[in-house]
Scaffold this motif. Sequence first.
Motif, PDB file in Angstrom:
ATOM      1  N   GLN A 100      -4.623  -8.664 -10.804  1.00 29.95           N
ATOM      2  CA  GLN A 100      -4.531 -10.075 -10.409  1.00 29.95           C
ATOM      3  C   GLN A 100      -3.164 -10.415  -9.843  1.00 29.95           C
ATOM      4  N   LEU A 101      -2.120  -9.815 -10.382  1.00 32.88           N
ATOM      5  CA  LEU A 101      -0.784 -10.033  -9.824  1.00 32.88           C
ATOM      6  C   LEU A 101      -0.701  -9.500  -8.395  1.00 32.88           C
ATOM      7  N   LEU A 102      -1.302  -8.340  -8.148  1.00 27.17           N
ATOM      8  CA  LEU A 102      -1.288  -7.732  -6.823  1.00 27.17           C
ATOM      9  C   LEU A 102      -2.053  -8.563  -5.802  1.00 27.17           C
ATOM     10  N   THR A 103      -3.079  -9.287  -6.251  1.00 31.04           N
ATOM     11  CA  THR A 103      -3.980  -9.986  -5.333  1.00 31.04           C
ATOM     12  C   THR A 103      -3.800 -11.503  -5.352  1.00 31.04           C
ATOM     13  N   THR A 256      -2.297   8.854  -3.009  1.00 32.25           N
ATOM     14  CA  THR A 256      -3.496   9.680  -2.870  1.00 32.25           C
ATOM     15  C   THR A 256      -4.477   8.972  -1.936  1.00 32.25           C
ATOM     16  N   THR A 257      -5.425   9.718  -1.421  1.00 38.01           N
ATOM     17  CA  THR A 257      -6.443   9.122  -0.551  1.00 38.01           C
ATOM     18  C   THR A 257      -7.152   7.972  -1.257  1.00 38.01           C
ATOM     19  N   GLU A 258      -7.460   8.173  -2.525  1.00 38.35           N
ATOM     20  CA  GLU A 258      -8.167   7.137  -3.299  1.00 38.35           C
ATOM     21  C   GLU A 258      -7.386   5.832  -3.320  1.00 38.35           C
ATOM     22  N   ASN A 259      -6.085   5.908  -3.546  1.00 43.58           N
ATOM     23  CA  ASN A 259      -5.302   4.688  -3.640  1.00 43.58           C
ATOM     24  C   ASN A 259      -4.911   4.125  -2.280  1.00 43.58           C
ATOM     25  N   THR A 260      -4.834   4.970  -1.257  1.00 41.11           N
ATOM     26  CA  THR A 260      -4.651   4.438   0.092  1.00 41.11           C
ATOM     27  C   THR A 260      -5.848   3.578   0.464  1.00 41.11           C
ATOM     28  N   VAL A 261      -7.041   4.075   0.138  1.00 37.30           N
ATOM     29  CA  VAL A 261      -8.247   3.287   0.384  1.00 37.30           C
ATOM     30  C   VAL A 261      -8.221   2.013  -0.436  1.00 37.30           C
ATOM     31  N   ARG A 262      -7.827   2.141  -1.689  1.00 44.82           N
ATOM     32  CA  ARG A 262      -7.840   0.977  -2.590  1.00 44.82           C
ATOM     33  C   ARG A 262      -6.881  -0.112  -2.109  1.00 44.82           C
ATOM     34  N   ILE A 263      -5.730   0.277  -1.630  1.00 44.09           N
ATOM     35  CA  ILE A 263      -4.726  -0.711  -1.226  1.00 44.09           C
ATOM     36  C   ILE A 263      -5.120  -1.430   0.055  1.00 44.09           C
ATOM     37  N   THR A 264      -5.984  -0.774   0.848  1.00 42.64           N
ATOM     38  CA  THR A 264      -6.369  -1.330   2.145  1.00 42.64           C
ATOM     39  C   THR A 264      -7.778  -1.913   2.157  1.00 42.64           C
ATOM     40  N   GLU A 265      -8.420  -2.037   0.993  1.00 40.78           N
ATOM     41  CA  GLU A 265      -9.759  -2.613   0.941  1.00 40.78           C
ATOM     42  C   GLU A 265      -9.693  -4.003   0.312  1.00 40.78           C
ATOM     43  N   PRO A 266     -10.657  -4.866   0.614  1.00 42.08           N
ATOM     44  CA  PRO A 266     -10.616  -6.242   0.100  1.00 42.08           C
ATOM     45  C   PRO A 266     -10.855  -6.316  -1.398  1.00 42.08           C
ATOM     46  N   HIS A 267     -10.041  -7.135  -2.072  1.00 42.88           N
ATOM     47  CA  HIS A 267     -10.199  -7.358  -3.507  1.00 42.88           C
ATOM     48  C   HIS A 267     -10.443  -8.822  -3.838  1.00 42.88           C
ATOM     49  N   GLY A 273     -13.525 -14.891   6.812  1.00 39.12           N
ATOM     50  CA  GLY A 273     -12.961 -13.920   7.743  1.00 39.12           C
ATOM     51  C   GLY A 273     -11.665 -13.286   7.302  1.00 39.12           C
ATOM     52  N   VAL A 274     -11.110 -13.724   6.168  1.00 38.97           N
ATOM     53  CA  VAL A 274      -9.827 -13.190   5.699  1.00 38.97           C
ATOM     54  C   VAL A 274      -9.935 -12.798   4.226  1.00 38.97           C
ATOM     55  N   ASP A 275      -9.593 -11.555   3.930  1.00 37.98           N
ATOM     56  CA  ASP A 275      -9.527 -11.072   2.554  1.00 37.98           C
ATOM     57  C   ASP A 275      -8.116 -10.575   2.273  1.00 37.98           C
ATOM     58  N   TYR A 276      -7.868 -10.209   1.008  1.00 44.08           N
ATOM     59  CA  TYR A 276      -6.561  -9.677   0.628  1.00 44.08           C
ATOM     60  C   TYR A 276      -6.758  -8.380  -0.118  1.00 44.08           C
TER      61      TYR A 276
END
Length: 338
Positions: A100-103, A256-267, A273-276
């Motif tokens: 929640q802090l990250l998002t 790692t690939t897993e966390n690169t994906v995680r950091i760049t996907e909507p949460h 039209g806008v996510d974070y």
Amino acid sequence: MKELSTRIKDYAEKNDFSGTVIVNNKGISLVESAFGYADRSNERENTVHTRYGIASGCKLFTAVAICQLVEKKLLSFQTKLKDCLPNHFPHFNENVTIQQLLTHSPGIPDYFDEDEMDDFEDLWKKIPMYHVRSGEDFLPLFQDLPMKFPPGESFHYNNAGYIILGLIIERLSGMSVQEYIEKHIFIPANMNGSGYFLLDRLPRNTAIGYIEEKDNTWRTNSYSIPIQGGADGGAFVTGPDMISFWEALLANKLLTTENTVRITEPHVNVKVGVDYGYGMWLNLPDKHHIMGYDPGVSFHSAFYPETDTKAVVLSNKSSGAYGVLQLIESYFNSNKGV
């Protein structure tokens, strides 16, 4: 890309843009341009390699740092704030998490709430900006305030959340957040010109931030922002360094690939039209985007996955970067990509 360079030059001259613009496609530089002065008094011009403050643009660096600590199993995204920094925040909900802090969804109070405050400089009327050198120095501005809403209920942009993430990085790593990011992100990403520089000790080839007054005069931002940046904003980068960061992140050199994906996907959804994601805005599927604004600073940088294009717009004025990025996007949209 002569046509795009010409359009950017015309725009810069017409709008008195001061800064650096870089556009890169599939590893090839399409535009490298600089305009205006890094130091107006001495008429020192901005160059492609000038360092600029990027304000909140460096929240993404903090998010990457947290992901690295997760990979080291020092915490998880569901770890609760109360377990990381016990007794720091007596009025915060005990269920606030790292995720929640990250998002920007923890519901905690902010030290600068854009819904309630108009002028960032008003902060320093109570605490002089030259005393603000660490995350701990921000705590009196928000740690004893009540929650704004239950954790995870909605998105509400929050600088204090990233200050807290910085304190967690420091506690778990034994380093200052600035030292950690420089060692574990800037160096691996070949960001050799970047750093968290003190405003009263700026290194060579760094742009001074300028604030335009209503009477057509100007002043520097030396007394308008914290003397040193930290987890929520204030790093200095060059245009080429920012391109290097995107390349390192997307090539899984920082995570790692897993966390690169995680950091760049909507949460969390911000609006239609806008996510974070983590530390970045997402206009999917077209755009991953970071930005930063402070008095004397405007910054935008974006990655466009469909064409593997990266754009960086750095400015040492309070506005201007967004207009240049819009021009770049308009050009590629009208030409159907690169």
